[in-house]
Design a protein around this motif. Structure first.
Motif, PDB file in Angstrom:
ATOM      1  N   ASP A  37       0.839  -1.191   0.000  1.00  0.00           N
ATOM      2  CA  ASP A  37       0.000   0.000   0.000  1.00  0.00           C
ATOM      3  C   ASP A  37       0.873   1.239   0.000  1.00  0.00           C
ATOM      4  O   ASP A  37       1.906   1.272   0.662  1.00  0.00           O
ATOM      5  CB  ASP A  37      -0.949   0.032   1.206  1.00  0.00           C
ATOM      6  N   GLY A  45     -10.257   2.250   2.783  1.00  0.00           N
ATOM      7  CA  GLY A  45     -11.477   2.914   3.251  1.00  0.00           C
ATOM      8  C   GLY A  45     -11.964   2.438   4.607  1.00  0.00           C
ATOM      9  O   GLY A  45     -13.013   2.886   5.066  1.00  0.00           O
ATOM     10  N   ASP A 416     -13.720  -2.077  -4.985  1.00  0.00           N
ATOM     11  CA  ASP A 416     -14.402  -0.959  -5.663  1.00  0.00           C
ATOM     12  C   ASP A 416     -13.645  -0.477  -6.901  1.00  0.00           C
ATOM     13  O   ASP A 416     -14.263  -0.076  -7.893  1.00  0.00           O
ATOM     14  CB  ASP A 416     -14.519   0.247  -4.712  1.00  0.00           C
TER      15      ASP A 416
HETATM   16  C1  LIG Z   1     -15.846   9.222   3.741  1.00  0.00           C
HETATM   17  C2  LIG Z   1     -16.192   7.820   3.325  1.00  0.00           C
HETATM   18  C3  LIG Z   1     -17.122   7.098   4.076  1.00  0.00           C
HETATM   19  C4  LIG Z   1     -17.430   5.789   3.701  1.00  0.00           C
HETATM   20  N1  LIG Z   1     -18.315   5.092   4.465  1.00  0.00           N
HETATM   21  C5  LIG Z   1     -18.607   3.819   4.145  1.00  0.00           C
HETATM   22  C6  LIG Z   1     -19.480   3.059   4.978  1.00  0.00           C
HETATM   23  O1  LIG Z   1     -19.951   3.541   5.986  1.00  0.00           O
HETATM   24  N2  LIG Z   1     -19.770   1.773   4.611  1.00  0.00           N
HETATM   25  C7  LIG Z   1     -19.257   1.203   3.470  1.00  0.00           C
HETATM   26  O2  LIG Z   1     -19.562   0.032   3.187  1.00  0.00           O
HETATM   27  N3  LIG Z   1     -18.411   1.898   2.672  1.00  0.00           N
HETATM   28  C8  LIG Z   1     -18.086   3.187   2.994  1.00  0.00           C
HETATM   29  N4  LIG Z   1     -17.216   3.887   2.206  1.00  0.00           N
HETATM   30  C9  LIG Z   1     -16.690   3.212   0.999  1.00  0.00           C
HETATM   31  C10 LIG Z   1     -15.612   2.207   1.397  1.00  0.00           C
HETATM   32  O3  LIG Z   1     -14.567   2.893   2.034  1.00  0.00           O
HETATM   33  C11 LIG Z   1     -15.133   1.471   0.136  1.00  0.00           C
HETATM   34  O4  LIG Z   1     -16.251   0.876  -0.477  1.00  0.00           O
HETATM   35  C12 LIG Z   1     -14.132   0.368   0.457  1.00  0.00           C
HETATM   36  O5  LIG Z   1     -13.071   0.850   1.244  1.00  0.00           O
HETATM   37  C13 LIG Z   1     -13.562  -0.239  -0.839  1.00  0.00           C
HETATM   38  O6  LIG Z   1     -12.583  -1.175  -0.505  1.00  0.00           O
HETATM   39  P1  LIG Z   1     -11.375  -1.564  -1.478  1.00  0.00           P
HETATM   40  O7  LIG Z   1     -10.572  -2.573  -0.750  1.00  0.00           O
HETATM   41  O8  LIG Z   1     -11.894  -1.879  -2.820  1.00  0.00           O
HETATM   42  O9  LIG Z   1     -10.509  -0.216  -1.654  1.00  0.00           O
HETATM   43  P2  LIG Z   1      -9.897   0.798  -0.603  1.00  0.00           P
HETATM   44  O10 LIG Z   1     -10.473   0.580   0.738  1.00  0.00           O
HETATM   45  O11 LIG Z   1     -10.030   2.143  -1.207  1.00  0.00           O
HETATM   46  O12 LIG Z   1      -8.353   0.402  -0.542  1.00  0.00           O
HETATM   47  C14 LIG Z   1      -7.498   0.539  -1.641  1.00  0.00           C
HETATM   48  C15 LIG Z   1      -6.081   0.744  -1.153  1.00  0.00           C
HETATM   49  O13 LIG Z   1      -5.196   0.612  -2.274  1.00  0.00           O
HETATM   50  C16 LIG Z   1      -4.131   1.524  -2.133  1.00  0.00           C
HETATM   51  N5  LIG Z   1      -3.548   1.774  -3.458  1.00  0.00           N
HETATM   52  C17 LIG Z   1      -4.171   2.260  -4.548  1.00  0.00           C
HETATM   53  N6  LIG Z   1      -3.325   2.313  -5.586  1.00  0.00           N
HETATM   54  C18 LIG Z   1      -2.124   1.863  -5.143  1.00  0.00           C
HETATM   55  C19 LIG Z   1      -0.848   1.689  -5.744  1.00  0.00           C
HETATM   56  N7  LIG Z   1      -0.611   1.998  -7.023  1.00  0.00           N
HETATM   57  N8  LIG Z   1       0.163   1.206  -4.981  1.00  0.00           N
HETATM   58  C20 LIG Z   1      -0.033   0.885  -3.672  1.00  0.00           C
HETATM   59  N9  LIG Z   1      -1.226   1.049  -3.060  1.00  0.00           N
HETATM   60  C21 LIG Z   1      -2.263   1.515  -3.779  1.00  0.00           C
HETATM   61  C22 LIG Z   1      -4.788   2.756  -1.521  1.00  0.00           C
HETATM   62  O14 LIG Z   1      -3.823   3.546  -0.840  1.00  0.00           O
HETATM   63  C23 LIG Z   1      -5.814   2.129  -0.568  1.00  0.00           C
HETATM   64  O15 LIG Z   1      -5.308   2.011   0.737  1.00  0.00           O
HETATM   65  C24 LIG Z   1     -16.849   5.187   2.555  1.00  0.00           C
HETATM   66  C25 LIG Z   1     -15.901   5.910   1.805  1.00  0.00           C
HETATM   67  C26 LIG Z   1     -15.577   7.204   2.181  1.00  0.00           C
HETATM   68  C27 LIG Z   1     -14.548   7.937   1.358  1.00  0.00           C
END
Ligand SMILES: Cc1cc2nc3c(=O)[nH]c(=O)nc-3n(C[C@H](O)[C@H](O)[C@H](O)COP(=O)(O)OP(=O)(O)OC[C@H]3O[C@@H](n4cnc5c(N)ncnc54)[C@H](O)[C@@H]3O)c2cc1C
Length: 460
Positions: A37, A45, A416
């Protein structure tokens, strides 16, 4: 550049998709897992609000994941077990024998609106760090390579190679298989990387709309029963889909900074409540010929608001919206206009949201708000705030098999950023599916030290 270390599974992203992928792999006995990361703290998130919807109809596209409802429910059950073992995660919506839910459903149906009440749990933004520490404590055999931005992915001779930037230094890693779970913040970087690798990419729909904030007394009748109520509208005029999403009773409106523009969002703390409730109202937009690039469409809208608001989002009172006038600083909290009933929790520029949103979207949002006001009378009080833009970019999709493996063998996508989920639980579910696919494909075994490489020990 020689690679410094080799793993079986290279996971990009430490959000719920990446962490549940690692957790499932560990539980299935896989070794040699590395989570990369670019942030120093592995969370994605998960540091946000933490509302969990345990329902296959919310945040999970069963069609895209090629899941039967029963399979989805089983996976959700496993995700739930892990989350609710965290002591500060508490149940906020109870379904069993809840007649009030049936009553809301009935009223919504009378207005041709679908109402979904999922079982919901919540930990609150102020407990986000403790939640992540808890999840990380379950991962005893996974290496976290943090502050490491994956810049490129290459495939050569059956292996994947990452070039990462760590504290300004470039390092190369090798792996047998890749899980790309970069979230929305890394979605466009990954889209470019995927194209270079020859992965099939297509544009999906986006959600464009507003964040609504109102004095909580107008919405408590619903949120006391269902913490995060989901109302789904099919508009009469345009036959478009609009829905409420991400409700935060007693919460705050927040902005997400994307550099070139800012987008609206919202959250709630577990320890402190505001006088207000906020929720997203979003319109699903899919484009076809001649212009199908939903990313560019959404970004154009966001950039327009950035311009109009001088770098800040725009907010308009319902009282002003109804009169067709912009909101202004002078009357923003006017007691004469009853605007003091709802004090904004987020700094935005008083203005006119209709200047930045396409007419069709404004029509759809306003029609839906008027319908919602019939189901929950009072939400269209003149003091209610409409912030724009709220846009959810789940716009890039990768055709994949049942285990989310792309057309490039060994490269799996989750979460996502890859259009496989819309929320924490869905992201976790997709991460679990990928892990099952990796095991099924036989990408397992012991981690090897690279010849002449510098193997680092422990978690970073
Ligand atoms: C303010 C806010 C409130 C929210 N509230 C809710 C809620 O209450 N309930 C809910 O279900 N969802 C909520 N969400 C949405 C939720 O956060 C996302 O749906 C969820 O985190 C998606 O998970 P993910 O693992 O796909 O990606 P993410 O959680 O976004 O994780 C992706 C990670 O990849 C890393 N990354 C990206 N590109 C690179 C790269 N090139 N090299 C190294 N690392 C990289 C990023 O730094 C990040 O840490 C909220 C979002 C926000 C912004």
């Amino acid at each position: 550049m020689n690679y410094v270390e080799e793993f079986n599974v290279l996971i990009i992203g430490s959000g719920p998709a990446g962490l549940f992928s690692a957790l499932t792999l560990e539980r299935m006995g896989v070794e040699g897992i590395a989570v990369f990361d670019r942030r120093r703290y592995p969370a994605g998130g998960l540091l946000n609000d933490g509302k969990l919807n345990f329902d296959y109809r919310i945040g999970i596209d069963v069609k895209e994941l090629q899941l039967e409802r029963g399979e989805a429910t089983d996976l959700i059950g496993k995700v739930k077990e892990t989350f609710i073992a965290f002591p500060r995660c508490r149940q906020v919506t109870f379904l069993d024998g809840n007649e009030k839910i049936t009553a809301i459903e009935r009223t919504a149906r009378e207005h041709e609106v679908k109402f979904i009440a999922p079982e919901q749990w919540h930990w609150g933004t102020d407990n986000g760090k403790a939640l992540v520490d808890y999840l990380r404590s379950l991962l005893t055999g996974t290496r976290f390579i943090l502050g490491a931005e994956v810049l490129s992915i290459e495939k050569k001779g059956g292996h994947f190679y990452f070039v990462c930037r760590e504290k300004g230094v470039l390092k190369k890693y090798r792996g047998r298989t890749v899980v790309a779970a970069p979230g929305r913040s890394g979605a466009y970087w990954f889209r470019d990387a995927a194209r270079k690798l020859g992965i099939d990419v297509r544009f999906g729909p986006i959600d464009v709309g507003i964040r609504v904030e109102l004095n909580r007394k107008f919405y408590d009748a619903v949120t006391d029963v269902v913490y995060d109520p989901k109302f789904i509208f099919c508009t009469r005029r345009h036959h478009d889909r609009v829905r409420t999403f991400c409700t935060n009773p007693g919460g705050r409106v927040r902005t997400e900074n994307y550099g070139e523009f800012k987008l609206m969002n919202g959250d709630a703390l577990s320890s402190e409540r505001t006088e207000n409730t906020n929720f997203a109202l979003i319109n699903t937009v899919a484009l076809t010929k001649p212009f199908s690039d939903t990313t560019e469409f959404g970004q154009m809208i966001a950039r327009q608001f950035h311009l109009l608001g001088g770098g800040k989002p725009i907010v308009q009172r319902v009282g002003d919206f109804r009169e067709g006038r912009r909101s202004s600083t002078g009357t923003f909290d006017s007691p004469t206009l009853h605007y003091d009933v709802c004090r904004a929790t987020c700094a935005a520029v008083p203005g006119d949201i209709t200047l930045g949103l396409p007419a069709r979207i404004v029509d759809n949002l306003w029609e839906s708000l008027k319908t919602l006001d019939k189901i929950v009378p009072g939400i269209l009080h003149p003091s209610t705030l409409l912030y724009a833009p709220e846009i959810k970019f789940f716009d890039t999709q990768y055709p994949s098999d049942r285990f989310l493996e792309t057309n490039v063998e060994g490269l799996f996508v989750a979460g996502d950023g890859a259009g496989k989920s819309r929320g924490i639980v869905g992201a976790a579910v997709s991460g679990m599916i990928v892990a099952q696919g990796i095991v099924r494909k036989g990408f397992t075994g012991k981690r090897k030290k690279a010849p002449g490489g510098t193997k680092t020990a422990g978690k970073s």
